[in-house]
Design a protein around this motif. Structure first.
Motif, PDB file in Angstrom:
ATOM      1  N   LYS A 142       0.836  -1.198   0.000  1.00  0.00           N
ATOM      2  CA  LYS A 142       0.000   0.000   0.000  1.00  0.00           C
ATOM      3  C   LYS A 142       0.875   1.253   0.000  1.00  0.00           C
ATOM      4  CE  LYS A 142      -3.713  -2.183   2.691  1.00  0.00           C
ATOM      5  NZ  LYS A 142      -4.510  -2.091   3.937  1.00  0.00           N
ATOM      6  N   HIS A 143       0.386   2.297  -0.633  1.00  0.00           N
ATOM      7  CA  HIS A 143       1.057   3.594  -0.595  1.00  0.00           C
ATOM      8  C   HIS A 143       0.606   4.330   0.674  1.00  0.00           C
ATOM      9  CE1 HIS A 143       2.649   3.045  -4.577  1.00  0.00           C
ATOM     10  NE2 HIS A 143       1.434   2.822  -5.058  1.00  0.00           N
ATOM     11  N   ILE A 144       1.579   4.756   1.466  1.00  0.00           N
ATOM     12  CA  ILE A 144       1.269   5.384   2.755  1.00  0.00           C
ATOM     13  C   ILE A 144       1.970   6.748   2.834  1.00  0.00           C
ATOM     14  CG2 ILE A 144       1.485   5.188   5.269  1.00  0.00           C
ATOM     15  CD1 ILE A 144       1.581   2.166   4.934  1.00  0.00           C
ATOM     16  N   THR A 145       1.258   7.718   3.372  1.00  0.00           N
ATOM     17  CA  THR A 145       1.846   9.033   3.644  1.00  0.00           C
ATOM     18  C   THR A 145       2.136   9.135   5.142  1.00  0.00           C
ATOM     19  OG1 THR A 145       0.602  10.060   1.838  1.00  0.00           O
ATOM     20  CG2 THR A 145       1.525  11.528   3.504  1.00  0.00           C
ATOM     21  N   VAL A 146       3.373   9.410   5.462  1.00  0.00           N
ATOM     22  CA  VAL A 146       3.788   9.533   6.866  1.00  0.00           C
ATOM     23  C   VAL A 146       4.278  10.949   7.107  1.00  0.00           C
ATOM     24  CG1 VAL A 146       5.325   8.671   8.680  1.00  0.00           C
ATOM     25  CG2 VAL A 146       4.482   7.103   6.915  1.00  0.00           C
ATOM     26  N   ASN A 147       3.714  11.613   8.096  1.00  0.00           N
ATOM     27  CA  ASN A 147       4.190  12.934   8.502  1.00  0.00           C
ATOM     28  C   ASN A 147       5.529  12.761   9.212  1.00  0.00           C
ATOM     29  OD1 ASN A 147       4.689  15.423   9.736  1.00  0.00           O
ATOM     30  ND2 ASN A 147       2.514  15.837  10.027  1.00  0.00           N
ATOM     31  N   LEU A 148       6.563  13.411   8.713  1.00  0.00           N
ATOM     32  CA  LEU A 148       7.888  13.263   9.315  1.00  0.00           C
ATOM     33  C   LEU A 148       7.890  13.661  10.791  1.00  0.00           C
ATOM     34  CD1 LEU A 148      10.222  14.538   6.451  1.00  0.00           C
ATOM     35  CD2 LEU A 148      10.022  12.203   7.308  1.00  0.00           C
ATOM     36  N   GLY A 149       7.049  14.618  11.149  1.00  0.00           N
ATOM     37  CA  GLY A 149       6.990  15.048  12.542  1.00  0.00           C
ATOM     38  C   GLY A 149       6.467  13.997  13.484  1.00  0.00           C
ATOM     39  N   ASP A 150       5.807  12.955  12.943  1.00  0.00           N
ATOM     40  CA  ASP A 150       5.273  11.879  13.780  1.00  0.00           C
ATOM     41  C   ASP A 150       6.288  10.768  14.023  1.00  0.00           C
ATOM     42  OD1 ASP A 150       2.827  13.164  13.929  1.00  0.00           O
ATOM     43  OD2 ASP A 150       1.994  12.087  12.209  1.00  0.00           O
ATOM     44  N   ILE A 151       7.403  10.803  13.302  1.00  0.00           N
ATOM     45  CA  ILE A 151       8.414   9.758  13.447  1.00  0.00           C
ATOM     46  C   ILE A 151       9.247  10.013  14.694  1.00  0.00           C
ATOM     47  CG2 ILE A 151      10.432   8.649  12.409  1.00  0.00           C
ATOM     48  CD1 ILE A 151       9.303   9.480   9.657  1.00  0.00           C
ATOM     49  N   VAL A 152       9.221   9.087  15.627  1.00  0.00           N
ATOM     50  CA  VAL A 152      10.043   9.193  16.841  1.00  0.00           C
ATOM     51  C   VAL A 152      11.494   8.890  16.492  1.00  0.00           C
ATOM     52  CG1 VAL A 152      10.416   8.321  19.179  1.00  0.00           C
ATOM     53  CG2 VAL A 152       8.083   8.483  18.260  1.00  0.00           C
ATOM     54  N   TYR A 153      11.713   7.799  15.810  1.00  0.00           N
ATOM     55  CA  TYR A 153      13.035   7.465  15.275  1.00  0.00           C
ATOM     56  C   TYR A 153      12.877   6.438  14.170  1.00  0.00           C
ATOM     57  CZ  TYR A 153      13.157   3.042  17.982  1.00  0.00           C
ATOM     58  OH  TYR A 153      12.894   1.790  18.482  1.00  0.00           O
ATOM     59  N   ALA A 154      13.921   6.294  13.375  1.00  0.00           N
ATOM     60  CA  ALA A 154      13.935   5.298  12.311  1.00  0.00           C
ATOM     61  C   ALA A 154      15.175   4.433  12.494  1.00  0.00           C
ATOM     62  CB  ALA A 154      13.957   5.973  10.945  1.00  0.00           C
ATOM     63  N   GLU A 155      15.059   3.188  12.080  1.00  0.00           N
ATOM     64  CA  GLU A 155      16.214   2.295  12.142  1.00  0.00           C
ATOM     65  C   GLU A 155      16.249   1.396  10.924  1.00  0.00           C
ATOM     66  OE1 GLU A 155      16.249  -0.970  14.986  1.00  0.00           O
ATOM     67  OE2 GLU A 155      14.137  -0.544  15.472  1.00  0.00           O
ATOM     68  N   VAL A 156      17.437   0.924  10.602  1.00  0.00           N
ATOM     69  CA  VAL A 156      17.621  -0.011   9.507  1.00  0.00           C
ATOM     70  C   VAL A 156      17.739  -1.409  10.089  1.00  0.00           C
ATOM     71  CG1 VAL A 156      19.146  -0.745   7.635  1.00  0.00           C
ATOM     72  CG2 VAL A 156      18.770   1.694   8.049  1.00  0.00           C
ATOM     73  N   PHE A 157      16.961  -2.336   9.526  1.00  0.00           N
ATOM     74  CA  PHE A 157      17.020  -3.733   9.982  1.00  0.00           C
ATOM     75  C   PHE A 157      16.680  -4.648   8.807  1.00  0.00           C
ATOM     76  CE2 PHE A 157      15.125  -7.589  11.841  1.00  0.00           C
ATOM     77  CZ  PHE A 157      16.174  -7.989  12.668  1.00  0.00           C
ATOM     78  N   ASP A 158      17.604  -5.571   8.499  1.00  0.00           N
ATOM     79  CA  ASP A 158      17.377  -6.575   7.456  1.00  0.00           C
ATOM     80  C   ASP A 158      16.971  -5.912   6.126  1.00  0.00           C
ATOM     81  OD1 ASP A 158      17.306  -9.117   6.401  1.00  0.00           O
ATOM     82  OD2 ASP A 158      15.222  -9.483   7.003  1.00  0.00           O
ATOM     83  N   ARG A 159      17.733  -4.903   5.746  1.00  0.00           N
ATOM     84  CA  ARG A 159      17.554  -4.177   4.480  1.00  0.00           C
ATOM     85  C   ARG A 159      16.278  -3.343   4.416  1.00  0.00           C
ATOM     86  NH1 ARG A 159      17.656  -7.951  -0.296  1.00  0.00           N
ATOM     87  NH2 ARG A 159      16.463  -9.291   1.102  1.00  0.00           N
ATOM     88  N   LYS A 160      15.584  -3.237   5.512  1.00  0.00           N
ATOM     89  CA  LYS A 160      14.385  -2.410   5.577  1.00  0.00           C
ATOM     90  C   LYS A 160      14.606  -1.217   6.505  1.00  0.00           C
ATOM     91  CE  LYS A 160      10.852  -5.968   4.767  1.00  0.00           C
ATOM     92  NZ  LYS A 160       9.630  -6.609   5.326  1.00  0.00           N
ATOM     93  N   VAL A 161      13.875  -0.139   6.247  1.00  0.00           N
ATOM     94  CA  VAL A 161      13.819   0.995   7.170  1.00  0.00           C
ATOM     95  C   VAL A 161      12.536   0.842   7.983  1.00  0.00           C
ATOM     96  CG1 VAL A 161      13.613   3.489   7.395  1.00  0.00           C
ATOM     97  CG2 VAL A 161      15.092   2.525   5.623  1.00  0.00           C
TER      98      VAL A 161
END
Length: 240
Positions: A142-161
């Protein structure tokens, strides 16, 4: 513009007052002999020049109490010692000015503080700060829109963000570098596998950033630059 000086040494108070008066003769100028006197005042300065070594409450203790009352004052520590520079970051200090200093350096720092205070007032009068952009991703087909301000943190795991928000964890195939560039200066890459949102930080040390949800690793070589960038973020937001 409201500028305060807090120093137990009368000669230093008078010297700073004279310098400020020459640079900004129209400014309201308030002088305090101690941290206790400053904290008991009902006046709220835009800019505060604060000594660290004082009888009674130290400048650092005074700054911490002041931050509990108000996040707005731009604090410039004026001290003979450089031992407290990292503690100054913890109270969102704008600058750490070590005595003795020349007139040029003082004028430069004070001008920068005045400009930042004026910029902050413009933002407040505008009613709201600029909204952060959104991120378009494909997750689970699915195509999803994420507000960057809602992201607490991001991490890389198994080639995915993995995007961690307060409500969900969203995985997608992407590159952390691209997310980092999109996120801008509201975020910091603390580790090759972690990107954190400054707005959700609760506390941090040289190895870990503790967030309102979860935690992120801190690479040793990134720590000092992280502290500097977090300080700048707090200055922009007018908070600790």
């Amino acid at each position: 513009m409201r500028i305060a000086v807090c120093d137990d040494d009368k000669e230093i108070r008078d010297m700073l007052a004279e310098k400020i008066g020459k640079l900004y003769p129209e400014a309201d100028l308030w002088l305090y002999r101690s941290g206790e006197e400053l904290l008991s005042s009902d006046k709220e300065p835009d800019i505060l020049l604060l000594d660290i070594q004082m009888p009674g409450k130290s400048g650092m203790e005074t700054a911490k109490e002041l931050r509990r009352k108000s996040r707005k004052a731009i604090i410039i520590f004026v001290t003979a010692l450089d031992d407290f520079v990292f503690q100054a970051f913890d109270v969102g200090a704008f600058h750490y000015l070590v005595k003795p200093f020349d007139d040029g350096k003082f004028a430069e720092i004070l001008q920068n503080a005045v400009e930042q205070s004026e910029d902050r007032k413009k933002l407040e009068s505008a009613g709201r700060e600029k909204e952060m952009p959104s991120l378009m991703i494909t997750a689970g087909g699915k195509h999803i829109t994420v507000n960057l301000g809602d992201i607490v943190y991001a991490e890389v795991f198994d080639r995915k963000v993995i995007l961690h928000t307060m409500d969900a964890d969203i995985e997608y195939y992407g590159k952390m570098k691209e997310l980092e560039e999109k996120a801008g200066d509201e975020f910091y890459r603390t580790h090759r596998s972690f990107l954190v949102n400054f707005g959700f930080i609760k506390k941090y040390d040289a190895t870990t950033v503790y967030l309102k949800k979860g935690q992120a690793l801190m690479a040793k070589q990134n720590y000092q630059e992280f502290v500097k960038q977090y300080l700048r973020y707090n200055q922009r937001k007018g908070r600790r």
